[in-house]
Design a protein around this motif. Sequence first.
Motif, mmCIF file in Angstrom:
data_model
loop_
_atom_site.group_PDB
_atom_site.id
_atom_site.type_symbol
_atom_site.label_atom_id
_atom_site.label_comp_id
_atom_site.label_asym_id
_atom_site.label_seq_id
_atom_site.Cartn_x
_atom_site.Cartn_y
_atom_site.Cartn_z
ATOM 1 N N GLU A 210 0.822 -1.225 0.000
ATOM 2 C CA GLU A 210 0.000 0.000 0.000
ATOM 3 C C GLU A 210 0.856 1.276 0.000
ATOM 4 O O GLU A 210 0.747 2.104 0.908
ATOM 5 C CB GLU A 210 -0.956 0.012 1.204
ATOM 6 N N PRO A 211 1.704 1.464 -1.001
ATOM 7 C CA PRO A 211 2.600 2.633 -0.958
ATOM 8 C C PRO A 211 1.910 3.966 -1.185
ATOM 9 O O PRO A 211 2.478 5.006 -0.849
ATOM 10 C CB PRO A 211 3.584 2.343 -2.094
ATOM 11 N N THR A 212 0.694 3.966 -1.752
ATOM 12 C CA THR A 212 0.059 5.258 -2.052
ATOM 13 C C THR A 212 -0.841 5.747 -0.923
ATOM 14 O O THR A 212 -1.436 6.817 -1.027
ATOM 15 C CB THR A 212 -0.787 5.164 -3.344
ATOM 16 N N VAL B 145 1.547 10.770 -5.821
ATOM 17 C CA VAL B 145 1.309 9.452 -6.430
ATOM 18 C C VAL B 145 1.917 9.441 -7.828
ATOM 19 O O VAL B 145 2.582 8.479 -8.228
ATOM 20 C CB VAL B 145 -0.207 9.118 -6.468
ATOM 21 N N GLN B 146 1.697 10.548 -8.547
ATOM 22 C CA GLN B 146 2.259 10.664 -9.894
ATOM 23 C C GLN B 146 3.789 10.614 -9.837
ATOM 24 O O GLN B 146 4.435 9.911 -10.624
ATOM 25 C CB GLN B 146 1.788 11.996 -10.522
ATOM 26 N N THR C 84 1.502 -4.141 -3.516
ATOM 27 C CA THR C 84 0.094 -4.399 -3.220
ATOM 28 C C THR C 84 -0.553 -3.030 -3.050
ATOM 29 O O THR C 84 0.061 -2.119 -2.477
ATOM 30 C CB THR C 84 -0.127 -5.198 -1.916
ATOM 31 N N SER C 85 -1.746 -2.885 -3.583
ATOM 32 C CA SER C 85 -2.420 -1.590 -3.444
ATOM 33 C C SER C 85 -3.903 -1.759 -3.741
ATOM 34 O O SER C 85 -4.300 -2.636 -4.499
ATOM 35 C CB SER C 85 -1.804 -0.587 -4.415
ATOM 36 N N HIS C 86 -4.688 -0.915 -3.091
ATOM 37 C CA HIS C 86 -6.104 -0.893 -3.429
ATOM 38 C C HIS C 86 -6.368 0.191 -4.470
ATOM 39 O O HIS C 86 -7.485 0.342 -4.946
ATOM 40 C CB HIS C 86 -6.954 -0.667 -2.173
ATOM 41 N N ASP C 87 -5.318 0.948 -4.791
ATOM 42 C CA ASP C 87 -5.432 2.010 -5.783
ATOM 43 C C ASP C 87 -5.211 1.387 -7.167
ATOM 44 O O ASP C 87 -4.095 1.278 -7.669
ATOM 45 C CB ASP C 87 -4.361 3.072 -5.484
ATOM 46 N N MET D 238 -9.146 -1.450 -14.040
ATOM 47 C CA MET D 238 -8.513 -2.559 -13.326
ATOM 48 C C MET D 238 -9.365 -3.037 -12.157
ATOM 49 O O MET D 238 -9.480 -4.218 -11.880
ATOM 50 C CB MET D 238 -7.175 -2.088 -12.765
ATOM 51 N N GLU D 239 -9.950 -2.054 -11.482
ATOM 52 C CA GLU D 239 -10.754 -2.365 -10.309
ATOM 53 C C GLU D 239 -11.900 -3.313 -10.662
ATOM 54 O O GLU D 239 -12.169 -4.278 -9.946
ATOM 55 C CB GLU D 239 -11.295 -1.062 -9.736
#
Lengths: 314, 254
Positions: free
Chosen positions: A158-160, A168-169, A189-192, A297-298
Amino acid sequence: MLSVTQLSKKYADKTVLDDVSFNIAPGEIVALLGANGSGKTTTINSICQLIEYDAGDIQFGGQSIQSNRQYLSQIGAVLGGSRNINWRLTASQNAEYFAALRGHSGKAVKHNIAQLQQRLGLDKYAKLEVLKLSTGNKQKAALLSALAYSPKLLLLDEPTLGLDLDTVQELQDIIGQQSSDSGQAFLITSHDMSFIDKICQKVIVIDQGKVIFSGTIDALKNTLYSYKLRAQLANSVDEVELEKNLHDLCAGRYQLQFEQNVLRVDYETPEQVMPLLSWLHTQNICPTELSITPLQMEDAFRSLTQAAKQEEKS
Amino acid sequence: MSWLLLFKNELKLQYFDMRQYWFETVLSLVVICGLFVGLFYGIKSFAYEGQEGQSLDGLMFGFLLWTFATTAYSSITKTVIDDTQKGYIEQLFIAPKSFTKLLFVKVIVDIASGFMFLILVTYLVMWLTGNWLDIHFLKFFAALLLAAPSLVGLGLIVSGFALVFKRVDTLGQMLTLALMALVALEGLPFGPITLLPFTPGVSLARDWVLNGSPLQMYDVAIVTLNSALYLFVGSAIFKHFEQVAKRKNLIGQY
């Protein structure tokens, strides 16, 4: 570079990882996706040797990690649910400390830290201890520590989280550049999902400890539909008549749903819905809302895990 | 990865921490000196005429031993308990040198800086109380270094529990108090008390440094064995709990 083979882990009777296998090559940016509790963190912790797995093997540079701790000098990690760094120190002091802990020091490291600090916008807070920084900047400081010594593999959980859009950009750019210029590999891994969509070349989807998909993002999208149409129709529409005609109007592979006057069609090619739109026009059915969007993607990830659950039920 | 880099890194960390939190550093010095001065004048008001000098010297020496014992013991527990609470203990495990080796480096650095702190405290309390001891610091530190591994072993046992059970504050507080008793006991000549951690080291320091008795090799051997035993047991227990924590995914889960 990293090879995870038939990794399994149980806590008491609960299986958290079941035969998980995947590879990461140098310079590859890989997303590890899954719902909460699916086994992502256990996988990352296994790679970092923070937990003991029951079966399988993890190899780094062709050597099993069980017999060689040296590989940890080439790992950088931002772990989820952890502060990751010492809040009593400044961001650069943290970066220098953790780099030295993994065996990296000297002018090159300091130069790298100074450059990254500037790119992450942390140079303005160079003299402040991390505890005095905002949530987003704390996350950036953790990233700085992980990137400081240019490790060969970065594990970013979850880096963002807590980062603003500009950062983020910037993070996307940094990851992309590090991967292409230095051949650093990333497991993220990210939920973004838009973040994942933009930077990752490969996706591994884990559900209930099992890998349910492993391949490129395009391959993941190709297993599903490319577009979705959503139309809010007027109340006066005859549902039975509409559904009867709709199936004749849509060609190729598609999925159709009509509920409470909202028509949803998932389909593969743009021209597939033209007859449908034309028919709506001839029937004088005017949508109060109409949208056609490419599949995100989501949506792809959600459909995939739902399909896996349905398969398991049946 | 070189040991030298690891030592340098831990020294730097300690320097940054002391410099950035100088108020905390000064405050701990003031508190520890204040505590001793309070004890000193308390004891002085009760001491018999004629015995006063001896009691106060013993008290001052015991206090220095306790200060050192607390430093050596807590340098281990501090890393495991504090760094878990601070939320970055996982990062300390992700290193080519094992976590146990890192702990030993931290202990050595803590003990080295503890010695400097001890010299400062010693002169401060002697100046504040006007009770000047003739301490040969080199001998004093040599005796303490020989006995310190037993305290490190004790710290490793508590840290092992902390790794798995997380909240061990009560056990830690009890041991800090128990250290007061340990520095008051006579672990030499050999007897049941000798089996307790640090006690033979305390006696050796008291006899050799404070009373000026000649150094007995037999006593040195007992202190060394006591240290080795507790260090070995402590390391084994810590290793066991580390494995349990890794099996149950408990590292850092505070």
